[in-house]
Design a protein around this motif. Structure first.
Motif, mmCIF file in Angstrom:
data_model
loop_
_atom_site.group_PDB
_atom_site.id
_atom_site.type_symbol
_atom_site.label_atom_id
_atom_site.label_comp_id
_atom_site.label_asym_id
_atom_site.label_seq_id
_atom_site.Cartn_x
_atom_site.Cartn_y
_atom_site.Cartn_z
ATOM 1 N N ASP A 49 0.815 -1.217 0.000
ATOM 2 C CA ASP A 49 0.000 0.000 0.000
ATOM 3 C C ASP A 49 0.847 1.265 0.000
ATOM 4 O OD1 ASP A 49 -2.444 -1.319 -0.091
ATOM 5 O OD2 ASP A 49 -2.540 -1.507 2.099
ATOM 6 N N ASP A 50 2.031 1.200 0.579
ATOM 7 C CA ASP A 50 2.889 2.383 0.666
ATOM 8 C C ASP A 50 3.922 2.461 -0.466
ATOM 9 O OD1 ASP A 50 4.416 0.241 1.475
ATOM 10 O OD2 ASP A 50 5.332 1.287 3.173
ATOM 11 N N TYR A 51 3.746 1.658 -1.516
ATOM 12 C CA TYR A 51 4.713 1.668 -2.619
ATOM 13 C C TYR A 51 4.690 3.013 -3.343
ATOM 14 C CZ TYR A 51 7.128 0.719 -6.945
ATOM 15 O OH TYR A 51 7.998 0.795 -8.010
ATOM 16 N N ASP A 52 5.872 3.595 -3.483
ATOM 17 C CA ASP A 52 6.028 4.881 -4.168
ATOM 18 C C ASP A 52 7.252 4.763 -5.084
ATOM 19 O OD1 ASP A 52 6.366 7.479 -5.017
ATOM 20 O OD2 ASP A 52 6.333 8.349 -3.007
ATOM 21 N N PRO A 53 7.062 4.762 -6.390
ATOM 22 C CA PRO A 53 8.176 4.538 -7.317
ATOM 23 C C PRO A 53 9.095 5.745 -7.493
ATOM 24 C CG PRO A 53 6.177 4.957 -8.545
ATOM 25 C CD PRO A 53 5.788 4.899 -7.088
ATOM 26 N N ARG A 54 8.764 6.883 -6.901
ATOM 27 C CA ARG A 54 9.551 8.096 -7.144
ATOM 28 C C ARG A 54 11.012 7.959 -6.740
ATOM 29 N NH1 ARG A 54 5.787 12.476 -4.450
ATOM 30 N NH2 ARG A 54 5.588 10.726 -3.027
ATOM 31 N N ALA A 55 11.294 7.363 -5.592
ATOM 32 C CA ALA A 55 12.685 7.225 -5.134
ATOM 33 C C ALA A 55 13.504 6.396 -6.117
ATOM 34 C CB ALA A 55 12.728 6.603 -3.746
ATOM 35 N N GLN A 56 12.930 5.333 -6.637
ATOM 36 C CA GLN A 56 13.634 4.492 -7.618
ATOM 37 C C GLN A 56 13.847 5.248 -8.926
ATOM 38 O OE1 GLN A 56 10.629 1.372 -6.512
ATOM 39 N NE2 GLN A 56 12.207 0.058 -7.399
ATOM 40 N N LYS A 57 12.855 6.016 -9.338
ATOM 41 C CA LYS A 57 12.988 6.794 -10.570
ATOM 42 C C LYS A 57 14.059 7.862 -10.427
ATOM 43 C CE LYS A 57 8.311 6.122 -12.331
ATOM 44 N NZ LYS A 57 7.120 6.790 -12.861
ATOM 45 N N ILE A 58 14.085 8.523 -9.267
ATOM 46 C CA ILE A 58 15.104 9.547 -9.018
ATOM 47 C C ILE A 58 16.493 8.913 -9.028
ATOM 48 C CG2 ILE A 58 16.027 11.107 -7.250
ATOM 49 C CD1 ILE A 58 13.048 11.721 -6.540
ATOM 50 N N ALA A 59 16.643 7.759 -8.393
ATOM 51 C CA ALA A 59 17.936 7.069 -8.367
ATOM 52 C C ALA A 59 18.389 6.702 -9.778
ATOM 53 C CB ALA A 59 17.856 5.821 -7.494
ATOM 54 N N ALA A 60 17.473 6.236 -10.609
ATOM 55 C CA ALA A 60 17.815 5.892 -11.989
ATOM 56 C C ALA A 60 18.231 7.130 -12.771
ATOM 57 C CB ALA A 60 16.628 5.205 -12.668
ATOM 58 N N LEU A 61 17.533 8.240 -12.569
ATOM 59 C CA LEU A 61 17.886 9.484 -13.258
ATOM 60 C C LEU A 61 19.237 10.012 -12.786
ATOM 61 C CD1 LEU A 61 14.423 11.253 -13.335
ATOM 62 C CD2 LEU A 61 15.750 10.499 -15.317
ATOM 63 N N GLU A 62 19.518 9.913 -11.495
ATOM 64 C CA GLU A 62 20.817 10.349 -10.965
ATOM 65 C C GLU A 62 21.949 9.506 -11.566
ATOM 66 O OE1 GLU A 62 21.613 12.933 -9.228
ATOM 67 O OE2 GLU A 62 19.698 13.600 -8.444
ATOM 68 N N LYS A 63 21.727 8.214 -11.674
ATOM 69 C CA LYS A 63 22.723 7.328 -12.280
ATOM 70 C C LYS A 63 22.958 7.703 -13.743
ATOM 71 C CE LYS A 63 23.684 2.449 -13.120
ATOM 72 N NZ LYS A 63 23.212 1.064 -12.975
ATOM 73 N N HIS A 64 21.877 7.945 -14.463
ATOM 74 C CA HIS A 64 21.983 8.335 -15.875
ATOM 75 C C HIS A 64 22.699 9.682 -15.995
ATOM 76 C CE1 HIS A 64 21.025 8.546 -20.093
ATOM 77 N NE2 HIS A 64 20.402 9.693 -19.927
ATOM 78 N N LYS A 65 22.395 10.610 -15.110
ATOM 79 C CA LYS A 65 23.026 11.930 -15.130
ATOM 80 C C LYS A 65 24.538 11.802 -14.922
ATOM 81 C CE LYS A 65 22.758 14.970 -11.660
ATOM 82 N NZ LYS A 65 22.164 15.940 -10.709
ATOM 83 N N LYS A 66 24.965 10.952 -13.995
ATOM 84 C CA LYS A 66 26.399 10.739 -13.765
ATOM 85 C C LYS A 66 27.088 10.220 -15.018
ATOM 86 C CE LYS A 66 26.420 9.935 -8.802
ATOM 87 N NZ LYS A 66 26.676 8.993 -7.716
ATOM 88 N N LYS A 67 26.435 9.293 -15.715
ATOM 89 C CA LYS A 67 27.016 8.741 -16.938
ATOM 90 C C LYS A 67 27.118 9.813 -18.021
ATOM 91 C CE LYS A 67 26.513 5.196 -20.496
ATOM 92 N NZ LYS A 67 27.232 6.024 -21.433
ATOM 93 N N VAL A 68 26.071 10.612 -18.176
ATOM 94 C CA VAL A 68 26.073 11.675 -19.179
ATOM 95 C C VAL A 68 27.170 12.691 -18.875
ATOM 96 C CG1 VAL A 68 24.733 13.634 -20.072
ATOM 97 C CG2 VAL A 68 23.655 11.393 -19.824
ATOM 98 N N ILE A 69 27.319 13.061 -17.611
ATOM 99 C CA ILE A 69 28.366 14.012 -17.225
ATOM 100 C C ILE A 69 29.746 13.420 -17.503
ATOM 101 C CG2 ILE A 69 29.457 15.119 -15.225
ATOM 102 C CD1 ILE A 69 26.581 15.574 -14.128
#
Length: 93
Positions: A49-69
């Motif tokens: 009931d408390d599942y919130d995908p935002r933290a996982q999405k943010i982590a994936a975007l941060e990882k992608h951002k590091k690779k792009v940089i």
């Protein structure tokens, strides 16, 4: 929270395997030498009931951002090296 979804069941057995296994996918895949389509099934999945995908999405975007940089910095370093080489060349007529 319960969620209903349709899954597609396939049977997989590779030539080196003694026995096969059933695998579930979200879509129907074509038959191959090692995989055949069994059928579709509607299932019910229990989601916390408390599942919130935002933290996982943010982590994936941060990882992608590091690779792009990192890729950008590598490219800039390569360009700077080429510029330095061109500046070091003596032009003779």
């Amino acid at each position: 929270m319960k969620v209903k979804t349709t899954v597609h069941v396939h049977y997989n057995q590779y030539s080196w395997e003694q026995t096969g296994r059933y695998t579930v996918y979200s879509c129907k895949l074509g038959d191959t030498e090692s995989q055949t389509y069994v059928g579709e099934q509607e299932i019910e999945i229990e989601i916390p009931d408390d599942y919130d995908p935002r933290a996982q999405k943010i982590a994936a975007l941060e990882k992608h951002k590091k690779k792009v940089i990192a890729d950008f910095q590598k490219t800039v370093t390569e360009i700077n090296a080429r510029i330095s080489k061109l500046q070091a060349i003596e032009l003779s007529a």
